[in-house]
Structures are given as structure tokens and as C-alpha cells.
Motif scaffolding. Structure first.
Motif, PDB file in Angstrom:
ATOM      1  N   SER A 164       0.817  -1.222   0.000  1.00 20.76           N
ATOM      2  CA  SER A 164       0.000   0.000   0.000  1.00 20.76           C
ATOM      3  C   SER A 164       0.843   1.262   0.000  1.00 20.76           C
ATOM      4  O   SER A 164       0.351   2.344  -0.304  1.00 20.76           O
ATOM      5  CB  SER A 164      -0.916   0.016   1.226  1.00 20.76           C
ATOM      6  N   GLY A 165       2.119   1.123   0.347  1.00 20.77           N
ATOM      7  CA  GLY A 165       2.984   2.296   0.394  1.00 20.77           C
ATOM      8  C   GLY A 165       2.928   3.041   1.708  1.00 20.77           C
ATOM      9  O   GLY A 165       3.583   4.068   1.873  1.00 20.77           O
ATOM     10  N   SER A 166       2.182   2.527   2.687  1.00 19.18           N
ATOM     11  CA  SER A 166       2.049   3.253   3.954  1.00 19.18           C
ATOM     12  C   SER A 166       3.347   3.271   4.752  1.00 19.18           C
ATOM     13  O   SER A 166       3.504   4.102   5.643  1.00 19.18           O
ATOM     14  CB  SER A 166       0.902   2.681   4.792  1.00 19.18           C
ATOM     15  N   ALA A 167       4.289   2.404   4.446  1.00 17.40           N
ATOM     16  CA  ALA A 167       5.585   2.397   5.145  1.00 17.40           C
ATOM     17  C   ALA A 167       6.627   3.244   4.419  1.00 17.40           C
ATOM     18  O   ALA A 167       7.709   3.488   4.958  1.00 17.40           O
ATOM     19  CB  ALA A 167       6.080   0.962   5.284  1.00 17.40           C
ATOM     20  N   ASP A 168       6.309   3.723   3.228  1.00 19.34           N
ATOM     21  CA  ASP A 168       7.285   4.460   2.425  1.00 19.34           C
ATOM     22  C   ASP A 168       7.832   5.686   3.138  1.00 19.34           C
ATOM     23  O   ASP A 168       9.038   5.936   3.121  1.00 19.34           O
ATOM     24  CB  ASP A 168       6.687   4.886   1.086  1.00 19.34           C
ATOM     25  N   SER A 169       6.961   6.471   3.758  1.00 19.21           N
ATOM     26  CA  SER A 169       7.429   7.709   4.388  1.00 19.21           C
ATOM     27  C   SER A 169       8.382   7.407   5.540  1.00 19.21           C
ATOM     28  O   SER A 169       9.345   8.145   5.755  1.00 19.21           O
ATOM     29  CB  SER A 169       6.256   8.565   4.862  1.00 19.21           C
ATOM     30  N   LEU A 170       8.136   6.323   6.280  1.00 14.13           N
ATOM     31  CA  LEU A 170       9.055   5.944   7.356  1.00 14.13           C
ATOM     32  C   LEU A 170      10.431   5.602   6.804  1.00 14.13           C
ATOM     33  O   LEU A 170      11.459   6.017   7.350  1.00 14.13           O
ATOM     34  CB  LEU A 170       8.508   4.736   8.132  1.00 14.13           C
ATOM     35  N   MET A 171      10.460   4.831   5.718  1.00 13.84           N
ATOM     36  CA  MET A 171      11.741   4.421   5.154  1.00 13.84           C
ATOM     37  C   MET A 171      12.472   5.608   4.518  1.00 13.84           C
ATOM     38  O   MET A 171      13.695   5.707   4.597  1.00 13.84           O
ATOM     39  CB  MET A 171      11.546   3.266   4.185  1.00 13.84           C
ATOM     40  N   GLU A 172      11.733   6.521   3.906  1.00 13.59           N
ATOM     41  CA  GLU A 172      12.359   7.719   3.350  1.00 13.59           C
ATOM     42  C   GLU A 172      12.931   8.592   4.453  1.00 13.59           C
ATOM     43  O   GLU A 172      14.029   9.137   4.326  1.00 13.59           O
ATOM     44  CB  GLU A 172      11.346   8.497   2.507  1.00 13.59           C
TER      45      GLU A 172
END
Length: 180
Positions: A164-172
């Protein structure tokens, strides 16, 4: 490069640091792509491929910049206290937060510090900023709590979070805070 092989979807070329090995990583790669080029399966596809070759010059520049950043991170030491500061910046806790949130924070820190200091897959990079970044992303992708009655349900929930991409901001944010 992504292709449906039956012509039902466009041929896509994306620039991403994520190695695609399954549908989960494909979704993450697409959502994190810094550039992309699409060629539909039509009569003009050959001309579009020629355009793609020109556009890929920019793609290689991004890959080179990412590699330089990763190399700097591998060469830079990171102390456990520095990693804790990054964790606290990503998941801030205040004195007014509930006891449960503070307990969860300490459990998270225990898992991340273990990944950083002791995980076997970190042996070659242990004590570096690259190891710190990898500990954070491994936690988010594979260790973070998820809902479900069984371990299989929890794995599916983690996969859905990645897709879903919901973890993307954490990894960025993890990358930004660990990059030198």
C-alpha cells in the motif's frame, strides 16, 4: 523494467534502489520510483524505446547518486546512541504519552538495536550508518507489529502495509536521517 508479457499493460522502466523479487517489492519499487518511462504495446513502440534510451541517461545519474550515498553510509560509523536519536525522531514519544505507547517504544527500540548490533545479516556492515538504515527498514518491513491472529495473518498484514505504500514515508525518513 516491468512488463506484463501479454500486452495487457505497458512496458515500464523505473529508477529505484529497490531490488524487485516479488509483488511486494515491485509495489514498493513503483511507489518509490524517482523516474519512470512507459512504452505501450503499439505500432509506435520502437520510437518510444529510442526516447527511453535518451531518458535513461537521467536514470543512470540517479543510480550513481544513490550508490555514492550508500557508499558514504557504509564508510561512516554510527554509534548506538545516534541510532536511538534517529528512532526517536521517527517515532517521537512525549512524557504525556500512555504507558502502552512508552512500552511499545521500548520494545521497538529493543528490536531495532538487536538488528543493528547483533543480526547476522548485518555482520559485514555492523556499526555503520548503512547498518542503521538497514536495521530500521528491516524492522519496518519484517518486524513491526501487525494485526492478525496467526503469524501468517501478521505476515500478510505486513506485506499489505508495504504494498500500500504506507511504510514508504518511514523508510524515506530513515534514509534522510542516516545519510551522510
Amino acid at each position: 523494467a516491468l512488463n506484463s508479457h501479454d500486452g495487457s499493460a505497458a512496458f515500464r522502466i523505473i529508477t529505484t534502489p529497490i531490488r524487485v523479487v516479488c509483488a511486494n517489492t515491485q509495489r514498493a519499487a513503483i511507489s518509490c520510483a524517482r523516474s519512470s518511462f512507459t512504452v505501450r504495446h503499439t505500432a509506435g513502440a520502437k520510437a518510444r524505446i529510442a526516447q527511453a534510451r535518451t531518458a535513461l541517461g537521467l536514470t543512470f545519474k540517479y543510480a550513481e547518486e544513490f550508490e555514492k550515498a550508500a557508499r558514504r553510509m557504509v564508510e561512516a560509523e554510527m554509534a548506538l546512541g545516534e541510532l536511538r536519536s534517529v528512532v526517536d525522531a521517527i517515532w517521537p514519544v512525549t512524557p504525556n504519552d500512555s504507558k502502552q505507547k512508552r512500552t511499545n517504544t521500548e520494545k521497538r527500540w529493543g528490536q531495532i538495536s538487536y538488528l543493528f548490533e547483533q543480526a547476522e545479516n548485518q555482520a559485514a556492515i555492523r556499526g555503520t550508518r548503512w547498518a542503521g538504515y538497514n536495521a530500521l527498514t528491516e524492522f519496518v518491513n519484517h518486524e513491526a507489529p501487525s494485526m492478525g491472529k496467526t503469524d501468517d495473518d501478521k505476515r500478510r498484514a505486513r506485506a499489505a502495509r508495504i504494498i500500500s505504500g504506507s511504510a514508504d514515508s518511514l523508510m524515506e525518513k530513515a534514509f534522510a536521517l542516516t545519510t551522510v
